[in-house]
Design a protein around this motif. Structure first.
Motif, PDB file in Angstrom:
ATOM      1  N   LEU A 100       0.812  -1.217   0.000  1.00 20.54           N
ATOM      2  CA  LEU A 100       0.000   0.000   0.000  1.00 20.54           C
ATOM      3  C   LEU A 100       0.847   1.269   0.000  1.00 20.54           C
ATOM      4  CD1 LEU A 100      -2.832  -1.139   2.419  1.00 20.54           C
ATOM      5  CD2 LEU A 100      -3.001  -0.762  -0.041  1.00 20.54           C
ATOM      6  N   SER A 101       2.125   1.150   0.379  1.00 22.85           N
ATOM      7  CA  SER A 101       3.004   2.320   0.285  1.00 22.85           C
ATOM      8  C   SER A 101       3.217   2.719  -1.174  1.00 22.85           C
ATOM      9  CB  SER A 101       4.349   2.035   0.966  1.00 22.85           C
ATOM     10  OG  SER A 101       5.121   1.101   0.218  1.00 22.85           O
ATOM     11  N   LYS A 102       2.913   1.786  -2.092  1.00 21.66           N
ATOM     12  CA  LYS A 102       3.035   2.082  -3.522  1.00 21.66           C
ATOM     13  C   LYS A 102       2.014   3.127  -3.983  1.00 21.66           C
ATOM     14  CE  LYS A 102       6.071  -1.299  -3.939  1.00 21.66           C
ATOM     15  NZ  LYS A 102       7.514  -1.027  -4.101  1.00 21.66           N
ATOM     16  N   THR A 103       1.036   3.428  -3.132  1.00 21.54           N
ATOM     17  CA  THR A 103       0.054   4.463  -3.480  1.00 21.54           C
ATOM     18  C   THR A 103       0.668   5.856  -3.446  1.00 21.54           C
ATOM     19  OG1 THR A 103      -0.681   4.656  -1.177  1.00 21.54           O
ATOM     20  CG2 THR A 103      -1.857   3.083  -2.573  1.00 21.54           C
ATOM     21  N   GLU A 104       1.955   5.953  -3.141  1.00 23.74           N
ATOM     22  CA  GLU A 104       2.622   7.255  -3.098  1.00 23.74           C
ATOM     23  C   GLU A 104       2.446   8.037  -4.395  1.00 23.74           C
ATOM     24  OE1 GLU A 104       5.900   7.852  -4.758  1.00 23.74           O
ATOM     25  OE2 GLU A 104       6.652   5.839  -5.110  1.00 23.74           O
ATOM     26  N   VAL A 105       2.356   7.343  -5.540  1.00 23.56           N
ATOM     27  CA  VAL A 105       2.230   8.054  -6.817  1.00 23.56           C
ATOM     28  C   VAL A 105       0.903   8.809  -6.882  1.00 23.56           C
ATOM     29  CG1 VAL A 105       2.198   7.826  -9.311  1.00 23.56           C
ATOM     30  CG2 VAL A 105       3.663   6.343  -7.956  1.00 23.56           C
ATOM     31  N   ILE A 106      -0.169   8.148  -6.457  1.00 23.05           N
ATOM     32  CA  ILE A 106      -1.474   8.806  -6.434  1.00 23.05           C
ATOM     33  C   ILE A 106      -1.450   9.981  -5.463  1.00 23.05           C
ATOM     34  CG2 ILE A 106      -3.923   8.478  -5.868  1.00 23.05           C
ATOM     35  CD1 ILE A 106      -3.571   5.538  -6.717  1.00 23.05           C
ATOM     36  N   PHE A 126      -6.107   8.515 -14.931  1.00 22.77           N
ATOM     37  CA  PHE A 126      -6.349   7.086 -15.147  1.00 22.77           C
ATOM     38  C   PHE A 126      -5.026   6.328 -15.306  1.00 22.77           C
ATOM     39  CE2 PHE A 126     -10.810   8.074 -16.564  1.00 22.77           C
ATOM     40  CZ  PHE A 126     -11.422   7.329 -15.577  1.00 22.77           C
ATOM     41  N   GLY A 127      -4.068   6.920 -16.020  1.00 19.23           N
ATOM     42  CA  GLY A 127      -2.777   6.267 -16.217  1.00 19.23           C
ATOM     43  C   GLY A 127      -2.069   6.008 -14.903  1.00 19.23           C
ATOM     44  N   ILE A 128      -2.067   6.995 -14.001  1.00 19.00           N
ATOM     45  CA  ILE A 128      -1.415   6.858 -12.702  1.00 19.00           C
ATOM     46  C   ILE A 128      -2.098   5.787 -11.854  1.00 19.00           C
ATOM     47  CG2 ILE A 128      -1.090   8.043 -10.479  1.00 19.00           C
ATOM     48  CD1 ILE A 128      -0.424  10.565 -12.099  1.00 19.00           C
ATOM     49  N   ILE A 129      -3.429   5.805 -11.827  1.00 16.68           N
ATOM     50  CA  ILE A 129      -4.176   4.825 -11.029  1.00 16.68           C
ATOM     51  C   ILE A 129      -3.949   3.410 -11.546  1.00 16.68           C
ATOM     52  CG2 ILE A 129      -6.489   4.026 -10.405  1.00 16.68           C
ATOM     53  CD1 ILE A 129      -7.349   6.987 -10.367  1.00 16.68           C
ATOM     54  N   THR A 132      -0.306   2.220 -10.883  1.00 19.33           N
ATOM     55  CA  THR A 132      -0.151   1.920  -9.460  1.00 19.33           C
ATOM     56  C   THR A 132      -0.807   0.595  -9.108  1.00 19.33           C
ATOM     57  OG1 THR A 132      -0.091   4.285  -8.913  1.00 19.33           O
ATOM     58  CG2 THR A 132      -0.590   2.748  -7.120  1.00 19.33           C
ATOM     59  N   LEU A 133      -1.994   0.356  -9.645  1.00 19.27           N
ATOM     60  CA  LEU A 133      -2.688  -0.909  -9.402  1.00 19.27           C
ATOM     61  C   LEU A 133      -1.853  -2.091  -9.890  1.00 19.27           C
ATOM     62  CD1 LEU A 133      -5.244  -2.449  -8.526  1.00 19.27           C
ATOM     63  CD2 LEU A 133      -6.163  -2.074 -10.834  1.00 19.27           C
ATOM     64  N   GLY A 134      -1.245  -1.944 -11.062  1.00 23.05           N
ATOM     65  CA  GLY A 134      -0.401  -3.009 -11.602  1.00 23.05           C
ATOM     66  C   GLY A 134       0.771  -3.324 -10.692  1.00 23.05           C
ATOM     67  N   VAL A 135       1.417  -2.277 -10.166  1.00 25.57           N
ATOM     68  CA  VAL A 135       2.581  -2.472  -9.284  1.00 25.57           C
ATOM     69  C   VAL A 135       2.155  -3.131  -7.976  1.00 25.57           C
ATOM     70  CG1 VAL A 135       4.328  -1.264  -7.929  1.00 25.57           C
ATOM     71  CG2 VAL A 135       3.929  -0.606 -10.297  1.00 25.57           C
ATOM     72  N   ILE A 136       1.016  -2.733  -7.434  1.00 27.71           N
ATOM     73  CA  ILE A 136       0.522  -3.346  -6.193  1.00 27.71           C
ATOM     74  C   ILE A 136       0.241  -4.832  -6.416  1.00 27.71           C
ATOM     75  CG2 ILE A 136      -1.419  -3.405  -4.576  1.00 27.71           C
ATOM     76  CD1 ILE A 136      -1.558  -0.358  -4.789  1.00 27.71           C
ATOM     77  N   ILE A 137      -0.368  -5.161  -7.552  1.00 25.51           N
ATOM     78  CA  ILE A 137      -0.656  -6.568  -7.862  1.00 25.51           C
ATOM     79  C   ILE A 137       0.630  -7.389  -7.923  1.00 25.51           C
ATOM     80  CG2 ILE A 137      -1.450  -8.127  -9.702  1.00 25.51           C
ATOM     81  CD1 ILE A 137      -3.643  -6.057 -10.306  1.00 25.51           C
TER      82      ILE A 137
END
Length: 299
Positions: A100-106, A126-129, A132-137
């Motif tokens: 969840l720390s990967k949400t830093e971009v958002i 949309f690109g950022i979200i 970020t979702l891809g990296v979290i997965i």
């Protein structure tokens, strides 16, 4: 598109620094290992900075109150982020927080809008979200553990870590952009890196002297790995900061999450780990998000 090149370089050198630190983690305390990224990057920043400037410029820069204020804030926040991330590793379910720390971009995109008035169009959001979702997965290794512990303290700590890192990035960018007398973006980035590393080194040196003085002797015993880690850390930070002067930090950090692919490739080919379907899905989602970001900048 120079920002893309330097973002990829930043991600590459950051992954190299992280890989080198893994070995140091076995020999040093966590704080001492983190200290290496600041203190042993500083000599490289010092040499390069004074190749471009004489000592008189230091007093001129110190008198620029906005620059010093933003750099100090960014430095404090980044050190606090590092400590928070280290604290996360004490939990058995730390993967939830680190993911969840990967949400830093958002969070960076939000803070840039609030602090710097930088706006994003809908495609960029949309690109950022999506990226970020891809990296979290990709970063989640155990989904049962992740969802089981989602409503726990580590979730808040992970989001807090993302907030601290996001704010530090925005303030570092703000600091670099205040150097209006500098004609070169590279010079703005280098100056910000140098002063940030000075502040961070002083802070963590004081901590080690007070709480972990015995760690200083271990630095000499691991001097080769430490020097390489410092160099990689310096090149990573300089590349990040230079990219921040060229474009909004949210774009840089979103594309910069390609670092996870460098670490993934290292793990796969060095440790012969198998790729899973979920990881392939995460990679494809990240690529889709990054492509949207690049299309946004091309239009």
């Amino acid at each position: 598109m120079n920002w893309v090149v330097f973002t990829i370089l930043a991600a590459f050198f950051q992954n190299l620094r992280t890989s080198l630190q893994k070995k140091l983690n076995k020999n040093l305390s966590l704080v001492a290992s983190a200290y290496v990224r600041f203190a042993f990057a500083l000599p490289f920043a010092f040499i390069l900075f004074f190749l471009f400037h004489d000592f008189n410029v230091v007093s001129d820069i110190i008198n620029q109150t906005n620059f010093i204020f933003f750099t100090f804030l960014g430095s404090i926040l980044q050190v606090t982020f590092t400590i928070t991330l280290l604290y996360l590793f004490r939990f058995s379910n730390f993967v939830v927080g680190t993911s969840l720390s990967k949400t830093e971009v958002i969070q960076i995109a939000i803070f840039e809008y609030i602090i710097l008035k930088d706006k994003l169009n809908l495609l960029g959001v949309f690109g950022i979200i999506i990226a970020t979702l891809g990296v979290i997965i990709i970063s989640i290794k155990d989904y049962k553990l992740f969802f089981k512990n989602f409503f726990s303290r580590v979730t808040l700590i992970g989001l807090g870590a993302g907030l601290l890192l996001g704010l530090s990035v925005v303030y570092f960018r703000a600091a670099a952009l205040t150097l209006e007398n500098f004609s070169s973006n590279f010079d703005k980035a280098l100056t910000t890196v140098f002063f940030a590393l000075v502040i961070q080194t002083i802070i963590i040196t004081a901590y080690l002297i007070i709480f972990e003085k015995s760690e200083f002797k271990k630095f000499f015993d691991n001097k080769f790995e430490i020097c390489l880690t410092g160099l990689a850390g310096f090149l990573a930070t300089l590349s990040w900061f230079f990219a921040f002067t060229l474009i909004q930090a949210s774009f840089v950090r979103a594309v910069g999450q390609i670092e996870i692919f460098f670490s993934y490739i290292s793990s796969k080919y060095l440790f012969k780990e198998k790729i899973t379907f979920i990881e392939i899905l995460g990679i494809l989602i990240f690529i889709a998000g990054a492509t949207l970001l690049l299309l946004t900048r091309a239009t």
